[in-house]
Design a protein around this motif. Structure first.
Motif, PDB file in Angstrom:
ATOM      1  N   HIS A  40       1.153  -1.034  -0.198  1.00  0.00           N
ATOM      2  CA  HIS A  40      -0.002   0.503  -0.329  1.00  0.00           C
ATOM      3  C   HIS A  40       1.180   1.067  -0.079  1.00  0.00           C
ATOM      4  O   HIS A  40       2.162   1.623   0.937  1.00  0.00           O
ATOM      5  CB  HIS A  40      -0.952  -0.168   1.253  1.00  0.00           C
ATOM      6  N   ASP A  41       0.932   2.109  -0.930  1.00  0.00           N
ATOM      7  CA  ASP A  41       1.328   3.473  -0.773  1.00  0.00           C
ATOM      8  C   ASP A  41       0.546   4.673  -0.321  1.00  0.00           C
ATOM      9  O   ASP A  41      -0.684   5.189  -0.927  1.00  0.00           O
ATOM     10  CB  ASP A  41       1.685   4.010  -2.347  1.00  0.00           C
ATOM     11  N   VAL A  42       1.055   4.996   0.694  1.00  0.00           N
ATOM     12  CA  VAL A  42      -0.484   5.962   1.107  1.00  0.00           C
ATOM     13  C   VAL A  42       0.353   7.453   0.930  1.00  0.00           C
ATOM     14  O   VAL A  42       0.997   8.319   1.924  1.00  0.00           O
ATOM     15  CB  VAL A  42       0.167   5.977   3.226  1.00  0.00           C
ATOM     16  N   ASP A  43      -0.518   7.831  -0.251  1.00  0.00           N
ATOM     17  CA  ASP A  43       0.235   9.322  -0.748  1.00  0.00           C
ATOM     18  C   ASP A  43      -0.750  11.039  -0.472  1.00  0.00           C
ATOM     19  O   ASP A  43      -0.846  11.463  -0.256  1.00  0.00           O
ATOM     20  CB  ASP A  43      -0.513   8.999  -2.425  1.00  0.00           C
ATOM     21  N   LEU A  44      -2.029  10.438   0.432  1.00  0.00           N
ATOM     22  CA  LEU A  44      -2.610  11.019   0.667  1.00  0.00           C
ATOM     23  C   LEU A  44      -3.531  11.203   1.698  1.00  0.00           C
ATOM     24  O   LEU A  44      -4.087  11.855   2.654  1.00  0.00           O
ATOM     25  CB  LEU A  44      -4.357  11.307  -0.408  1.00  0.00           C
ATOM     26  N   LEU A  97       9.698   2.898   3.065  1.00  0.00           N
ATOM     27  CA  LEU A  97       9.553   4.573   3.352  1.00  0.00           C
ATOM     28  C   LEU A  97       9.055   4.408   1.592  1.00  0.00           C
ATOM     29  O   LEU A  97       9.103   4.157   1.111  1.00  0.00           O
ATOM     30  CB  LEU A  97      10.897   5.136   3.389  1.00  0.00           C
ATOM     31  N   HIS A  98       7.987   5.184   1.694  1.00  0.00           N
ATOM     32  CA  HIS A  98       7.558   5.993   0.483  1.00  0.00           C
ATOM     33  C   HIS A  98       8.189   7.020  -0.167  1.00  0.00           C
ATOM     34  O   HIS A  98       7.713   7.865   0.421  1.00  0.00           O
ATOM     35  CB  HIS A  98       5.988   6.084   0.063  1.00  0.00           C
ATOM     36  N   GLY A  99       8.523   6.933  -0.997  1.00  0.00           N
ATOM     37  CA  GLY A  99       9.902   8.454  -0.703  1.00  0.00           C
ATOM     38  C   GLY A  99       9.816   8.729  -1.783  1.00  0.00           C
ATOM     39  O   GLY A  99       9.891   8.456  -3.050  1.00  0.00           O
ATOM     40  N   TRP A 116       9.422   4.341  -5.008  1.00  0.00           N
ATOM     41  CA  TRP A 116       9.134   5.835  -4.661  1.00  0.00           C
ATOM     42  C   TRP A 116       8.194   6.093  -5.004  1.00  0.00           C
ATOM     43  O   TRP A 116       7.647   5.289  -5.943  1.00  0.00           O
ATOM     44  CB  TRP A 116       9.771   5.860  -6.241  1.00  0.00           C
ATOM     45  N   HIS A 117       7.970   7.058  -4.878  1.00  0.00           N
ATOM     46  CA  HIS A 117       6.519   8.198  -5.021  1.00  0.00           C
ATOM     47  C   HIS A 117       6.643   8.594  -6.754  1.00  0.00           C
ATOM     48  O   HIS A 117       7.174   9.646  -7.035  1.00  0.00           O
ATOM     49  CB  HIS A 117       6.249   8.958  -3.758  1.00  0.00           C
ATOM     50  N   ASN A 118       6.183   8.022  -7.487  1.00  0.00           N
ATOM     51  CA  ASN A 118       5.315   8.642  -8.995  1.00  0.00           C
ATOM     52  C   ASN A 118       6.930   8.428  -9.040  1.00  0.00           C
ATOM     53  O   ASN A 118       6.991   9.908  -9.950  1.00  0.00           O
ATOM     54  CB  ASN A 118       5.471  10.230  -9.169  1.00  0.00           C
ATOM     55  N   PRO A 119       7.317   7.100  -9.696  1.00  0.00           N
ATOM     56  CA  PRO A 119       9.123   7.102  -9.808  1.00  0.00           C
ATOM     57  C   PRO A 119       8.836   7.411 -11.300  1.00  0.00           C
ATOM     58  O   PRO A 119       8.144   6.928 -12.194  1.00  0.00           O
ATOM     59  CB  PRO A 119       9.556   5.092  -9.865  1.00  0.00           C
TER      60      PRO A 119
HETATM   61 ZN   LIG Z   1       2.871   7.669  -4.310  1.00  0.00          ZN
END
Ligand SMILES: [Zn+2]
Ligand SMILES: [Zn+2]
Length: 213
Positions: A40-44, A97-99, A116-119
């Protein structure tokens, strides 16, 4: 079965993986046949992460939550951020880490695993010093990866293939906000999330001794 992006179908996805004989694994070891690496990427929204984390615990499922230290939308150093870290761990989940590239500094809050976030394509699959990059081989392998990005399964919702045991193993990336907030499109879902955040922020303003009269 409708493949709605809601918590009902999320539960059905988890059930399908169980029915297909899969076990839920983390990124500590290389993927083995029969693994579902639930990511799970927690973006928001930390609130959405917690809600999904509790649902998974009740379903007996372990996932890895990737949290940001430099999010525009939440603060991991706030009280809620610290509580979320503690509760996700308490629920039995792994936390990575969502870096934001290229910054990947390790601290004790995270396991040595990074997404990575939005790599960009140039570095998405490259190894990262001191971490497992979830998108480096063998954790990322073509045909063994599905993502719900922008409320759209590029290769279709995987519930049928999970139930049938079609994947040798699978990395399944889902974003909690998409499933927790209602909406038939990403835009609708985001607006539902913003409505919720508006109420939370009004409460925070009052807590912050702001006169709202
Ligand atoms: Zn992300
Ligand atoms: Zn489905």
């Amino acid at each position: 079965m409708s493949c709605a992006f809601d918590l009902t179908h999320y539960g059905e996805l988890l059930d399908a993986a169980k029915a297909g004989g899969y076990r839920f694994a983390t990124f500590e070891a290389e993927p083995q046949p029969g693994d579902v690496l639930l990511r799970h990427d927690v973006d928001l929204s930390l609130e959405a992460a917690l809600e999904l984390g509790r649902l998974e615990r009740d379903a007996g499922v372990r996932a890895t939550y990737f949290l940001m230290t430099e999010s525009v939308f939440y603060n991991l150093d706030s009280a809620l951020g610290r509580e979320t870290l503690g509760e996700l761990r308490g629920l039995g989940h792994a936390v990575g880490l969502h870096g934001v590239y290229p910054r990947a500094s390790h601290d004790e809050r995270f396991d040595a695993v990074l997404a990575w976030h939005n790599p960009d394509a140039e570095y998405v699959h490259e190894p990262v010093n001191g971490f497992v990059n979830v998108m480096q081989p063998p954790w990322f392998t073509k045909g063994k990866y599905r993502s719900d990005s922008n409320q759209h399964w590029r290769e279709g919702c995987p519930h049928e293939e999970l139930r049938a045991g079609t994947f040798e193993w699978l990395q399944l990336l889902t974003h909690p906000e998409i499933w927790v907030f209602d909406g038939d499109t990403m835009g609708e879902t985001m607006r539902a999330m913003l409505e919720e955040k508006r109420g939370e922020w009004l409460e925070q303003l009052a807590n912050d001794r702001i006169d709202l009269l």
